[in-house]
Design a protein around this motif. Sequence first.
Motif, short mmCIF file in Angstrom:
data_model
loop_
_atom_site.label_atom_id
_atom_site.label_comp_id
_atom_site.label_asym_id
_atom_site.label_seq_id
_atom_site.Cartn_x
_atom_site.Cartn_y
_atom_site.Cartn_z
N PRO A 1 49.85 43.67 35.81
CA PRO A 1 48.94 43.87 36.95
C PRO A 1 47.49 43.65 36.55
O PRO A 1 47.13 43.79 35.38
CB PRO A 1 49.19 45.32 37.34
N ALA A 2 46.67 43.28 37.51
CA ALA A 2 45.24 43.11 37.26
C ALA A 2 44.66 44.41 36.74
O ALA A 2 45.11 45.51 37.08
CB ALA A 2 44.53 42.69 38.55
N VAL A 3 43.66 44.28 35.88
CA VAL A 3 42.98 45.44 35.31
C VAL A 3 41.84 45.85 36.23
O VAL A 3 41.07 45.01 36.71
CB VAL A 3 42.45 45.12 33.90
N LEU A 4 41.73 47.13 36.49
CA LEU A 4 40.63 47.66 37.28
C LEU A 4 39.45 47.91 36.36
O LEU A 4 39.55 48.72 35.42
CB LEU A 4 41.05 48.96 37.97
N VAL A 5 38.35 47.21 36.60
CA VAL A 5 37.20 47.25 35.71
C VAL A 5 36.05 48.01 36.37
O VAL A 5 35.67 47.72 37.50
CB VAL A 5 36.73 45.82 35.35
N ALA A 6 35.52 48.99 35.65
CA ALA A 6 34.35 49.72 36.11
C ALA A 6 33.10 49.14 35.47
O ALA A 6 33.00 49.09 34.24
CB ALA A 6 34.48 51.20 35.76
N ASP A 7 32.16 48.67 36.29
CA ASP A 7 30.89 48.13 35.79
C ASP A 7 29.95 49.30 35.54
O ASP A 7 29.13 49.66 36.39
CB ASP A 7 30.31 47.16 36.81
N THR A 8 30.07 49.92 34.39
CA THR A 8 29.32 51.15 34.11
C THR A 8 27.82 50.91 34.02
O THR A 8 27.03 51.83 34.25
CB THR A 8 29.83 51.80 32.82
N VAL A 9 27.42 49.68 33.72
CA VAL A 9 25.99 49.36 33.67
C VAL A 9 25.37 49.47 35.06
O VAL A 9 24.17 49.71 35.19
CB VAL A 9 25.78 47.95 33.08
N SER A 10 26.18 49.30 36.10
CA SER A 10 25.66 49.33 37.47
C SER A 10 25.48 50.74 38.00
O SER A 10 25.02 50.92 39.14
CB SER A 10 26.60 48.56 38.40
N HIS B 1 46.66 46.28 45.46
CA HIS B 1 46.09 44.98 45.13
C HIS B 1 47.21 44.08 44.61
O HIS B 1 47.84 44.38 43.60
CB HIS B 1 45.00 45.13 44.07
N LYS B 2 47.48 43.01 45.36
CA LYS B 2 48.53 42.04 44.96
C LYS B 2 49.85 42.73 44.65
O LYS B 2 50.44 42.56 43.59
CB LYS B 2 48.06 41.21 43.78
N LYS B 3 50.30 43.55 45.57
CA LYS B 3 51.59 44.23 45.51
C LYS B 3 51.66 45.35 44.47
O LYS B 3 52.72 45.95 44.26
CB LYS B 3 52.74 43.24 45.29
N THR B 4 50.54 45.65 43.82
CA THR B 4 50.50 46.74 42.85
C THR B 4 49.68 47.89 43.42
O THR B 4 48.62 47.68 44.00
CB THR B 4 49.89 46.29 41.52
N TYR B 5 50.20 49.10 43.27
CA TYR B 5 49.49 50.30 43.70
C TYR B 5 48.68 50.84 42.52
O TYR B 5 49.19 50.92 41.40
CB TYR B 5 50.48 51.35 44.18
N LEU C 1 33.13 48.36 41.07
CA LEU C 1 34.47 48.15 40.54
C LEU C 1 34.91 46.73 40.85
O LEU C 1 34.43 46.11 41.81
CB LEU C 1 35.48 49.10 41.19
N SER C 2 35.84 46.22 40.05
CA SER C 2 36.42 44.91 40.34
C SER C 2 37.78 44.82 39.68
O SER C 2 38.12 45.61 38.79
CB SER C 2 35.51 43.78 39.82
N PHE C 3 38.58 43.85 40.12
CA PHE C 3 39.88 43.58 39.51
C PHE C 3 39.77 42.34 38.63
O PHE C 3 39.18 41.33 39.02
CB PHE C 3 40.95 43.36 40.58
N LYS C 4 40.36 42.41 37.45
CA LYS C 4 40.39 41.28 36.53
C LYS C 4 41.84 40.91 36.27
O LYS C 4 42.62 41.72 35.75
CB LYS C 4 39.69 41.63 35.22
N ASP C 5 42.21 39.68 36.65
CA ASP C 5 43.60 39.23 36.46
C ASP C 5 43.93 39.08 34.99
O ASP C 5 43.11 38.62 34.19
CB ASP C 5 43.83 37.91 37.18
N VAL C 6 45.15 39.46 34.64
CA VAL C 6 45.66 39.28 33.28
C VAL C 6 47.05 38.68 33.36
O VAL C 6 47.76 38.86 34.36
CB VAL C 6 45.70 40.62 32.51
#
Length: 319
Positions: free
Chosen positions: A303-312, A207-211, A294-299
């Motif tokens: 590198p963007a943070v990989l976010v797990a939507d555990t409520v889902s 994702h955006k040049k980051t593995y 899952l989703s990516f959150k830019d910081v």
Amino acid sequence: MANLKISFFIALLVAGVASRSLAQQPTVFLADPTIFKDKGKYYLYGTGSNQGFPVYTSDDLKTWESVKGVADDLALRRGDAFGTGGFWAPQIITYKGIYYMAYTADEHIAIAKASSPAGPFKQDKPVALSGTGKQIDPFLFFDDDGKIYLYHVKLQNGNRIFVTEMKPDLSDVVAGTAKECISGTEGWENTAGSDWPVTEGPTVLKHKKTYYLIYSANDFRNKDYAVGYATSTSPYGPWKKYEGNPVISRHNIGHSGSGHGDVFTDSRHNMYYVLHTHHSEEKVSPRATGLLKLSFKDVKGGPAVLVADTVSFQWLQKK
């Protein structure tokens, strides 16, 4: 009469709660699951039979059923490819018009192929990939430059995640290219204080040049089996583990033994992680199958943070 009405209302309420509770229970029991999308359909595979790999299909990710024409629900059957038992952790890809299954059997890694995602996956000769010692949990990653990498686990002073380059025809690994990625060094990765720390079940994204290397840690029988990730600017590392690990665990989804899954996207480009949990708080097996978003959150500054939507999180259901 009033008491009768109240009693009837309570009975309906209890029945409704019981019905909802029943609907929320898992009915798919596959460990180390993976979901593959093909031509508008989803195919689910996982560890679940000593005869090979079960497969189920769904149109909506909510309800799953057997694939018509697939005997015993097995996409790969013992005897058609390498392995006599220990059929674990499959991954399905399509490459140059052919469907491939990378999998573990007899604590070695093999790759079979088929003309359909439902199989039958076979090998002309039943052979495992080259490599030293016992190897499990394969994941094939195709990089932007055309190179193909096999992320996998070596049983070597613990379960350690390695990467090696693959030959372009997927016939074998490229000799001399194996390199260790990560091992269990952090507290959450070895809550039992074992002499054999476990990191396993790799999935790799770019994702955006980051593995992003997503993995599970602890023995799968441990209630603290959980999911974390590490990042790198190269498919070979070095890998930096996310400070907020684990991102999926019993503490945020409410079910013990959560881990060892795979990432996929649905038809609307939503990203998911399919995984297994313990059967219940009292039993490990058969492990139950669920998924979450899952989703990516830019910081800034990293590198963007990989976010797990555990409520889902939701269980997979059979029709």
